[in-house]
Enzyme design. Structure first.
Site, short mmCIF file in Angstrom:
data_model
loop_
_atom_site.label_atom_id
_atom_site.label_comp_id
_atom_site.label_asym_id
_atom_site.label_seq_id
_atom_site.Cartn_x
_atom_site.Cartn_y
_atom_site.Cartn_z
N GLY A 53 0.77 -1.25 0.00
CA GLY A 53 0.00 0.00 0.00
C GLY A 53 0.79 1.29 0.00
O GLY A 53 0.35 2.29 -0.56
N ASP B 29 0.90 3.33 4.46
CA ASP B 29 -0.15 3.99 3.66
C ASP B 29 -1.22 4.60 4.55
O ASP B 29 -1.64 5.74 4.36
CB ASP B 29 -0.78 3.00 2.65
CG ASP B 29 -1.24 1.70 3.28
OD1 ASP B 29 -1.02 1.47 4.49
OD2 ASP B 29 -1.84 0.87 2.55
N ASP C 54 -5.02 2.45 10.69
CA ASP C 54 -6.42 2.15 10.95
C ASP C 54 -6.51 1.71 12.42
O ASP C 54 -6.53 2.54 13.32
CB ASP C 54 -6.84 1.06 9.96
CG ASP C 54 -8.30 0.69 10.02
OD1 ASP C 54 -9.13 1.59 9.97
OD2 ASP C 54 -8.60 -0.51 10.12
N GLY D 59 -4.10 0.37 13.98
CA GLY D 59 -2.76 0.61 14.54
C GLY D 59 -2.00 -0.69 14.81
O GLY D 59 -0.82 -0.66 15.18
N PHE E 299 -13.75 3.46 4.05
CA PHE E 299 -12.80 2.58 3.37
C PHE E 299 -12.35 3.32 2.10
O PHE E 299 -13.17 3.66 1.26
CB PHE E 299 -13.41 1.23 3.02
CG PHE E 299 -12.39 0.32 2.40
CD1 PHE E 299 -11.48 -0.36 3.20
CD2 PHE E 299 -12.32 0.17 1.03
CE1 PHE E 299 -10.51 -1.17 2.64
CE2 PHE E 299 -11.35 -0.64 0.46
CZ PHE E 299 -10.45 -1.32 1.26
N ARG F 196 -5.21 0.67 -6.98
CA ARG F 196 -3.96 1.22 -6.46
C ARG F 196 -3.42 2.34 -7.35
O ARG F 196 -2.69 3.22 -6.89
CB ARG F 196 -2.87 0.13 -6.36
CG ARG F 196 -3.11 -0.90 -5.29
CD ARG F 196 -1.83 -1.72 -5.07
NE ARG F 196 -2.09 -2.98 -4.41
CZ ARG F 196 -2.20 -3.17 -3.10
NH1 ARG F 196 -2.07 -2.14 -2.29
NH2 ARG F 196 -2.42 -4.36 -2.59
#
Ligand code: 5GP
Length: 173
Positions: free
Chosen positions: A45, A100, A103, A105, A152, A165
């Protein structure tokens, strides 16, 4: 890509990203003046963010990579799968972990504990996106691109089942 056009809403534009990444590069360059950095990019990511960030950093900078996975589709699995092979030598070096998005963690907690045990001279975290409302463990980014709400998101390296991506912006599905 045309067929996917209406499936997402742009949240952060290409221009905003470019501006912010340059700012982060300038901040890091000034804070690490006279030092050399090892940027450790989490795959897959963070690869696009790390590539842009590395080019906006003006002090000597090496790139390392580590593979980590905790998401399946658009939900966290709750466990973090990390491939610790091919990690560059960290001892005595100034490392910045480039992620990236933070969230829960969990990924960064596991990575930072692992790297810290290897004896770096210093360790910081640079995350392109941060979703603080989702945090399950106490982890903070030293450098963060953008704070976002609980969506998301895809694009700029972030995927949904390996797609999106390559979008040059951040979008929510
Ligand atoms: P954490 O361990 O902090 O829960 O999750 C970190 C990883 O989950 C990120 O590196 C990323 O791969 C994935 N992730 C978390 N939130 C999102 C999101 O909104 N979109 C995408 N594409 N991946 C996410």
């Amino acid at each position: 890509m045309a067929a996917e056009k209406n499936k997402y809403t742009v949240l952060i534009s290409e221009e905003e990203i470019s501006r912010r990444v340059k700012e982060l590069g300038e901040q890091i360059s000034s804070e690490y003046s006279g030092k050399e950095i090892l940027l450790i990019c989490t795959l897959k990511g963070a690869v696009i963010f790390a590539s842009d960030l590395a080019r906006s950093i003006k002090v000597p900078c090496e790139l390392g990579f580590i593979k980590a996975k905790s998401y399946a589709g658009d939900h966290t699995t709750g466990s973090v799968d990390i491939n610790f092979e091919d990690i560059p030598d960290i001892k005595g070096r100034h490392i910045i972990i480039v992620e990236d998005i933070i969230d829960t963690g969990l990924t960064l907690k596991k990575l930072s504990e692992y790297f810290w045990a290897k004896g770096p001279a210093s360790m910081k975290i640079c995350a392109f996106l941060d979703k603080p409302s989702r945090r399950k463990v106490d982890i903070k980014a030293d450098y963060a691109g953008f704070e976002i709400e609980d969506h998301f998101v895809v694009g700029y390296g972030l995927d949904h089942n390996e797609r999106f991506r390559n979008l040059p912006f951040i979008a929510k599905l």
